[in-house]
Design a protein around this motif. Structure first.
Motif, PDB file in Angstrom:
ATOM      1  N   PRO A 632       0.694  -1.235  -0.077  1.00 34.88           N
ATOM      2  CA  PRO A 632      -0.069  -0.065  -0.005  1.00 34.88           C
ATOM      3  C   PRO A 632       0.773   1.317  -0.252  1.00 34.88           C
ATOM      4  O   PRO A 632       0.375   2.291  -0.584  1.00 34.88           O
ATOM      5  CB  PRO A 632      -0.931  -0.188   1.079  1.00 34.88           C
ATOM      6  CG  PRO A 632      -0.753  -1.587   1.483  1.00 34.88           C
ATOM      7  CD  PRO A 632       0.419  -2.234   1.202  1.00 34.88           C
ATOM      8  N   LEU A 633       1.992   1.227   0.530  1.00 37.94           N
ATOM      9  CA  LEU A 633       2.824   2.273   0.694  1.00 37.94           C
ATOM     10  C   LEU A 633       3.316   2.644  -0.450  1.00 37.94           C
ATOM     11  O   LEU A 633       3.658   3.794  -1.094  1.00 37.94           O
ATOM     12  CB  LEU A 633       4.097   2.130   1.722  1.00 37.94           C
ATOM     13  CG  LEU A 633       4.827   3.371   1.763  1.00 37.94           C
ATOM     14  CD1 LEU A 633       4.203   4.590   2.228  1.00 37.94           C
ATOM     15  CD2 LEU A 633       6.236   3.021   3.037  1.00 37.94           C
ATOM     16  N   ARG A 634       3.988   1.770  -1.429  1.00 36.22           N
ATOM     17  CA  ARG A 634       4.214   1.949  -2.623  1.00 36.22           C
ATOM     18  C   ARG A 634       3.318   2.355  -3.393  1.00 36.22           C
ATOM     19  O   ARG A 634       3.549   3.310  -4.473  1.00 36.22           O
ATOM     20  CB  ARG A 634       4.587   0.481  -3.321  1.00 36.22           C
ATOM     21  CG  ARG A 634       6.126  -0.125  -2.608  1.00 36.22           C
ATOM     22  CD  ARG A 634       6.717  -1.109  -3.654  1.00 36.22           C
ATOM     23  NE  ARG A 634       5.788  -2.419  -3.610  1.00 36.22           N
ATOM     24  CZ  ARG A 634       6.124  -3.374  -3.069  1.00 36.22           C
ATOM     25  NH1 ARG A 634       6.810  -3.469  -2.079  1.00 36.22           N
ATOM     26  NH2 ARG A 634       4.887  -4.339  -3.055  1.00 36.22           N
ATOM     27  N   GLN A 635       2.227   2.162  -3.518  1.00 38.01           N
ATOM     28  CA  GLN A 635       1.144   2.638  -4.496  1.00 38.01           C
ATOM     29  C   GLN A 635       0.907   4.098  -3.959  1.00 38.01           C
ATOM     30  O   GLN A 635       0.599   4.888  -4.951  1.00 38.01           O
ATOM     31  CB  GLN A 635      -0.341   1.697  -4.135  1.00 38.01           C
ATOM     32  CG  GLN A 635      -0.211   0.324  -4.597  1.00 38.01           C
ATOM     33  CD  GLN A 635      -1.562  -0.545  -4.380  1.00 38.01           C
ATOM     34  OE1 GLN A 635      -2.551   0.244  -3.714  1.00 38.01           O
ATOM     35  NE2 GLN A 635      -1.351  -1.661  -4.496  1.00 38.01           N
ATOM     36  N   GLU A 636       0.877   4.529  -2.578  1.00 37.26           N
ATOM     37  CA  GLU A 636       0.580   5.939  -2.378  1.00 37.26           C
ATOM     38  C   GLU A 636       1.782   6.670  -2.925  1.00 37.26           C
ATOM     39  O   GLU A 636       1.564   7.914  -3.118  1.00 37.26           O
ATOM     40  CB  GLU A 636       0.497   6.037  -0.882  1.00 37.26           C
ATOM     41  CG  GLU A 636      -0.575   5.197  -0.316  1.00 37.26           C
ATOM     42  CD  GLU A 636      -2.009   5.954  -0.719  1.00 37.26           C
ATOM     43  OE1 GLU A 636      -1.882   7.185  -1.177  1.00 37.26           O
ATOM     44  OE2 GLU A 636      -3.057   5.223  -0.751  1.00 37.26           O
ATOM     45  N   VAL A 637       2.987   6.191  -2.840  1.00 37.25           N
ATOM     46  CA  VAL A 637       4.207   6.948  -3.291  1.00 37.25           C
ATOM     47  C   VAL A 637       4.382   7.142  -4.730  1.00 37.25           C
ATOM     48  O   VAL A 637       4.399   8.115  -5.193  1.00 37.25           O
ATOM     49  CB  VAL A 637       5.470   6.383  -2.856  1.00 37.25           C
ATOM     50  CG1 VAL A 637       6.902   6.940  -3.433  1.00 37.25           C
ATOM     51  CG2 VAL A 637       5.751   6.359  -1.054  1.00 37.25           C
ATOM     52  N   ALA A 638       3.670   6.139  -5.540  1.00 42.48           N
ATOM     53  CA  ALA A 638       3.767   6.360  -6.817  1.00 42.48           C
ATOM     54  C   ALA A 638       2.557   7.346  -7.248  1.00 42.48           C
ATOM     55  O   ALA A 638       2.673   8.147  -8.035  1.00 42.48           O
ATOM     56  CB  ALA A 638       3.180   5.055  -7.514  1.00 42.48           C
ATOM     57  N   ALA A 639       1.482   7.342  -6.487  1.00 42.66           N
ATOM     58  CA  ALA A 639       0.425   8.312  -6.798  1.00 42.66           C
ATOM     59  C   ALA A 639       0.985   9.887  -6.442  1.00 42.66           C
ATOM     60  O   ALA A 639       0.656  10.495  -7.101  1.00 42.66           O
ATOM     61  CB  ALA A 639      -0.585   8.208  -5.814  1.00 42.66           C
ATOM     62  N   ALA A 640       1.676   9.955  -5.221  1.00 41.04           N
ATOM     63  CA  ALA A 640       2.316  11.215  -5.133  1.00 41.04           C
ATOM     64  C   ALA A 640       3.158  11.631  -6.225  1.00 41.04           C
ATOM     65  O   ALA A 640       3.204  12.874  -6.640  1.00 41.04           O
ATOM     66  CB  ALA A 640       2.830  11.211  -3.771  1.00 41.04           C
ATOM     67  N   ARG A 641       3.937  10.746  -6.668  1.00 40.70           N
ATOM     68  CA  ARG A 641       4.873  11.257  -7.704  1.00 40.70           C
ATOM     69  C   ARG A 641       4.111  11.623  -9.012  1.00 40.70           C
ATOM     70  O   ARG A 641       4.560  12.349  -9.934  1.00 40.70           O
ATOM     71  CB  ARG A 641       5.887  10.173  -7.904  1.00 40.70           C
ATOM     72  CG  ARG A 641       7.008  10.139  -6.536  1.00 40.70           C
ATOM     73  CD  ARG A 641       8.114   9.189  -6.977  1.00 40.70           C
ATOM     74  NE  ARG A 641       8.744   9.171  -8.204  1.00 40.70           N
ATOM     75  CZ  ARG A 641      10.016   9.528  -7.990  1.00 40.70           C
ATOM     76  NH1 ARG A 641      10.695  10.011  -6.812  1.00 40.70           N
ATOM     77  NH2 ARG A 641      10.731   9.980  -9.110  1.00 40.70           N
ATOM     78  N   ALA A 642       3.268  10.903  -9.263  1.00 43.18           N
ATOM     79  CA  ALA A 642       2.346  11.000 -10.533  1.00 43.18           C
ATOM     80  C   ALA A 642       1.645  12.569 -10.373  1.00 43.18           C
ATOM     81  O   ALA A 642       1.630  13.123 -11.492  1.00 43.18           O
ATOM     82  CB  ALA A 642       1.181  10.078 -10.594  1.00 43.18           C
ATOM     83  N   ILE A 643       1.251  12.729  -9.123  1.00 44.24           N
ATOM     84  CA  ILE A 643       0.661  14.172  -9.127  1.00 44.24           C
ATOM     85  C   ILE A 643       1.861  15.238  -9.591  1.00 44.24           C
ATOM     86  O   ILE A 643       1.481  16.372 -10.053  1.00 44.24           O
ATOM     87  CB  ILE A 643       0.044  14.217  -7.835  1.00 44.24           C
ATOM     88  CG1 ILE A 643      -1.072  13.288  -7.374  1.00 44.24           C
ATOM     89  CG2 ILE A 643      -0.133  15.847  -7.385  1.00 44.24           C
ATOM     90  CD1 ILE A 643      -1.541  13.313  -6.144  1.00 44.24           C
TER      91      ILE A 643
END
Length: 654
Positions: A632-643
């Motif tokens: 779940p943390l990897r997914q959140e970091v990827a989402a933040a970098r995408a933003i």
């Protein structure tokens, strides 16, 4: 049927946010104190045949009422007494240069520089700097009655009367505000647990933000109390232990929320039960009716709640075993020396001091060359409006103008219809309580409440009646115009939000927190302090974001673009905490390589936020074991970098 605005007449969002009143409860004791403290000096002055003396003391009481915002009695001493001392210095300096032309201009401008730099130290220093400048402006612009020492004595006495009234209940209510604050923190945690697993949009996020604010306020209150104690009282020791005991419950909440299943209603009810015990000071058996936990997250919540119940029920707590979650504070004199030295050497302090001094100097020069009735009100307006630590400068200028107009309507009725003399006492008894009652609603409401009070006291000093109304309006508008032009439009900092830089710092701290959460040699107390500081910093970012939204375009629009990333970073911290809780309660720990890889992504994100010319691409290698606790943390970091990636509508991107 809802009302719709015609096309083209819909007010912009930033204006609606400025005009919307804030929700707040009326502080009835503060209302009563304001009525007595501001009316009594006026009545005594009339009885003694010197209403001008009474008016000066009532002005001092008004400044005390404005500073009467603390709950704890010891904090009230700092919030009211210290600013009054600075106010006495200000009125003395101002009166000394009254009528001395350009010397008065130079002196008040110099005081403005010092006031601005003092204001950056902290909340008490900010009010102290405000009163220092306000009273120096009043002293330089208005002749004071009696010998030189009388005006500062009367104004300080009025402010200390507010403090005396505030401390009357101290022997009976000592420690009650601190217990109430800790109990309130427990209740916000209960609301957080009730929101876990909820499908309502933003329910959990809003509850967690409220918990952060409540814990911040509680720790600040209790630690400020402790910093003035040479030893630890039993009551203080228990409060610190109870605050620390609720922290594991807060840490377990993200895991419970991410599980997707709401907690049984008995769980938040148990926390409400503990809050009642904290508030009443109850010690003894606390029967918690908790259901059997199912799953890692539920076990974490159950374990943390039972530990909190043990601490709340214990009559004796070992003070040497307490380690608060924000670290041990230095002595008050040490912290004051550090803050003063930091303000003297800080570029931000000098910038704000010069900004304030420039506006005040321009105002004093203007009124010295152009005849302006009651000219000291121009500088007073600038002093109140140009307080960035009090909110958006643009918003305060707008609300100051609107609040002044509303207050003048009331003042016109009072000055034209009410005979001077003892009727002033009755009117003050009605107007004074409005100041503490309306101040929490917003700056415009505070201005509307203060304006008729100030005009009534000014008329007692110079007997100009309704002749005060137009000069007050003109001077306020001139002051607002100077602030908006010189202190806002022509000042580069006004056109840039501070959200990005602070958010970048929070992302860098989040990277370190990820490493500490799964590091083998990290002390649990140090990890908890890191998490608390990180949540506190994110709370500051939220506050700065809300403040920036009240600015007109393009500043407000740029600030709004940061919001998705603010939420993303908060989720990263939540997911990290949830993963840590899962590992503690039986989940397989992640590899150090996996932890280091995620921390690297966060550091790159932080660097990209600081320098918008450096655009890190979205990483496609944020992969790992599918059953990893950090998925779940990897997914959140990827989402933040995408933003924040190229091609997105990230702030600062072309």
């Amino acid at each position: 049927m809802s009302r719709e605005f015609p096309i083209g007449l819909t007010p912009p969002d930033w204006l609606v946010r400025n005009l919307r009143p804030q929700r707040s409860r009326v502080n009835r004791p503060a209302v009563a104190r304001a009525a007595v403290a501001m009316t009594l000096p006026l009545a005594i002055g009339l009885a003694a045949g010197r209403p001008d003396y009474g008016a000066l003391a009532s002005m001092g009481a008004l400044s005390g009422v404005i500073g009467d915002t603390a709950d704890a009695y010891r904090m009230r001493i700092l919030n009211i007494a210290i600013p009054q001392l600075f106010g006495a210095v200000g009125i003395t300096l101002g009166a000394a240069v009254h009528g001395h032309g350009w010397l008065a201009v130079a002196a008040v401008t110099g005081v403005a520089l010092v006031s601005g730099m003092i204001s950056t130290i902290g909340a008490v220093a900010s009010v102290s700097g405000l009163l220092l400048l306000l009273n120096s402006v009043v002293g330089a612009g208005l002749p004071m009655p009696g010998p030189w020492w009388l005006a500062p004595l009367l104004m300080t006495g009025g402010g200390l009367l507010v403090l005396l009234l505030a401390l009357l209940a101290w022997p009976l209510r000592s420690g009650v505000p601190e217990r109430t604050a800790v109990a309130a923190a427990y209740r916000t945690v209960a609301d957080l647990l009730a929101a876990c697993g909820s499908d309502a949009p933003g329910a959990y996020e809003n509850a967690r933000h409220t918990v952060t604010q409540s814990l911040n306020e509680s720790y600040d209150l209790v630690l400020a109390h402790r910093a003035r104690h040479h030893g630890r009282s039993a009551e203080l020791t228990r409060l610190l232990a109870q605050l620390n005991a609720i922290t594991p419950v807060v840490e377990a909440a993200p895991a419970a929320h991410l599980s997707g299943r709401p907690l049984p209603p008995q769980v938040p009810e148990a926390v409400h039960h503990l809050a009642q015990a904290v508030e009443t000071g109850y010690t003894g058996p606390i029967g918690l009716k908790l259901p059997d936990p199912a799953g890692e997250a539920a076990r974490a919540v159950d374990h943390a709640l039972r530990h909190a119940a043990e601490v709340v029920a214990s009559p004796d707590v070992d003070g040497h075993g307490i380690d608060d979650r924000l670290g041990r504070p230095a002595a008050l004199r040490v912290r004051t020396a550090r803050a003063t030295r930091g303000a003297a050497l800080s570029a931000a302090s000098w910038r704000y001091g010069l900004r304030l001094a420039l506006c005040i100097g321009l105002a004093q020069t203007l009124v010295s060359t152009v005849p302006v009735p009651r000219s000291y009100w121009v500088a007073l307006t600038i002093t109140f409006v140009l307080k960035p630590d009090f909110g958006s400068v643009f918003s305060r200028a707008l609300l100051r103008a609107l609040g002044t107009v509303a207050g003048l309507v009331v003042a016109a009725a009072v000055l034209s219809e009410v005979p001077r003399g003892w009727w002033d006492v009755a009117v003050m008894l009605l107007l004074a309580p409005l100041v503490p009652a309306l101040t929490p609603r917003g700056y415009g409401y505070q201005t509307a409440a203060i304006t008729p009070v100030i005009l009534l006291l000014s008329d007692t000093l110079n007997h100009q009646g309704t002749g005060l109304l137009l000069p007050r309006l003109v001077d306020s508008l001139i002051g607002c115009a100077i602030v908006l032009t010189v202190g806002y439009l022509l000042w580069p900092e006004s056109w840039h939000t501070r959200v990005g830089a602070r958010l970048a710092d929070a992302v860098a701290d989040a990277s370190r927190y990820v490493e500490a959460a799964f590091g083998p040699d990290v002390v649990p107390a140090a990890r908890a302090r890191m998490r608390r500081r990180l949540y506190r910093d994110l709370s500051v970012v939220r506050t700065e974001f809300q403040r920036a939204l009240t600015e007109p375009p393009p500043t407000g629009r740029r600030a709004a673009a940061w919001w998705p990333l603010v939420v993303a970073v908060e989720r990263i911290v939540d997911v990290t905490t949830a993963a840590r809780v899962r590992v503690k309660h039986g989940a397989g720990p992640p590899s150090q390589r996996e932890v280091a890889h995620i921390a690297l992504q966060l550091r790159e994100l932080a660097e990209g936020l600081r320098d918008t010319e450096v655009l890190y691409p979205v990483r496609t290698d944020l992969t790992g074991p599918p059953d990893s606790v950090l998925e779940p943390l990897r997914q959140e970091v990827a989402a933040a970098r995408a933003i924040a990636s190229p091609g997105s509508d990230r702030p600062g991107s072309p």
